[in-house]
Design an enzyme around this catalytic site. Structure first.
Site, PDB file in Angstrom:
ATOM      1  CB  SER A 145     -35.954  26.146 -76.080  1.00 57.69           C
ATOM      2  OG  SER A 145     -37.224  26.115 -76.750  1.00 57.69           O
ATOM      3  CE1 TYR A 159     -34.064  29.786 -79.780  1.00 63.08           C
ATOM      4  CE2 TYR A 159     -35.726  28.033 -79.655  1.00 63.08           C
ATOM      5  CZ  TYR A 159     -35.029  29.196 -79.060  1.00 63.08           C
ATOM      6  OH  TYR A 159     -35.649  29.504 -77.831  1.00 63.08           O
TER       7      TYR A 159
END
Length: 253
Positions: A145, A159
């Site tokens: 990501s 995350y």
């Protein structure tokens, strides 16, 4: 339909929806035989398999909960039992738990620890199970990501950490597997139109403000990210390894 991946077998983890499903379809459209894994959505997984078979691919769906590290070896065993080989591994499966700051006294540590278990340890387990049995000249692609390397707002530390951990791990795996001409790379998408993104949207800052930070002011399509994964798995990318490719419309430049 092309024959770029004719004779190749690809395993896409988390392939029952979102980017995983789009990636499975992109490989099938280019001649690959495809296995997808899923944790719970059996109906969705079988619907993806039906689409892949409609494209002329051999395809199977295998239930494998990535949170349980013991499922990694049986997953690879099932692929090899069905197809006899494994050429490409796309480590796509993951979850997104965001919204709480690290100093929040109500932070749910178990919930965030589960994210590390799935995103990092689960991907590592799949890679360890697959690597010794992959064809020489194969490909491993991790779906990271852009938040792994650019963190523009609070509440996403865990995350971001899970995704950046994959980038470091991929570099080491590229070293280990280079003598077998197996390449290992990471694609770091930005925002995509997925169920997972929709689930966390309410926990993030204003969407318009985020889009304003993108030179190309839109979110990525699943198809263009999937095609980038296919490129890294294809013959033209045989000399690209240990790299992290950002695909986020210029976000963070």
């Amino acid at each position: 339909m092309s024959n770029t991946f004719k004779g190749k077998v690809v395993l896409v983890t988390g392939g029952s929806r979102g980017l995983g499903a789009a990636t499975a379809e992109a490989f099938a459209a280019q001649g690959a035989d495809v296995a997808i894994s899923y944790a719970a959505s059996a109906d969705k997984a079988q619907a993806v398999v039906a689409k892949l078979k409609a494209k002329g691919a051999r395809a199977i769906a295998i239930r494998s909960d990535q949170a349980d590290l013991a499922t990694a070896r049986p997953l690879v065993d099932a692929v090899l039992a069905e197809f006899g080989r494994l050429d490409i591994l796309v480590n796509n499966a993951g979850i997104a738990i965001q919204g709480q700051r690290v100093d929040d006294p109500t932070l749910d540590g178990d919930r965030y620890n589960h994210q590390w278990q799935v995103n990092v340890l689960g991907s590592i387990a799949n890679t360890r199970a697959a690597a010794p049995r992959m064809s020489d000249g194969g490909r491993i692609i991790f779906v990271g990501s852009r938040l792994g390397s650019v963190v523009p707002f609070a509440g996403v530390a865990d995350y971001a950490g899970t995704k950046w951990a994959l980038a470091g791990y991929a570099k080491g795996i590229a070293r280990d597997l280079g003598p077998r001409n197996i390449t290992v790379n990471v694609v770091q998408p930005g925002i995509m139109p997925t169920d997972m993104a929709a689930d966390v949207a309410g926990e993030l800052p204003d969407r318009d403000a985020i889009l304003d930070a993108h030179p190309i002011r839109r979110i990525a399509t699943l198809e263009e990210v999937a095609e980038t994964i296919c490129f890294l798995a294809g013959p033209s990318a045989g000399y690209i390894t240990g790299e992290t490719l950002n695909m986020a419309g210029g976000f963070g430049i």
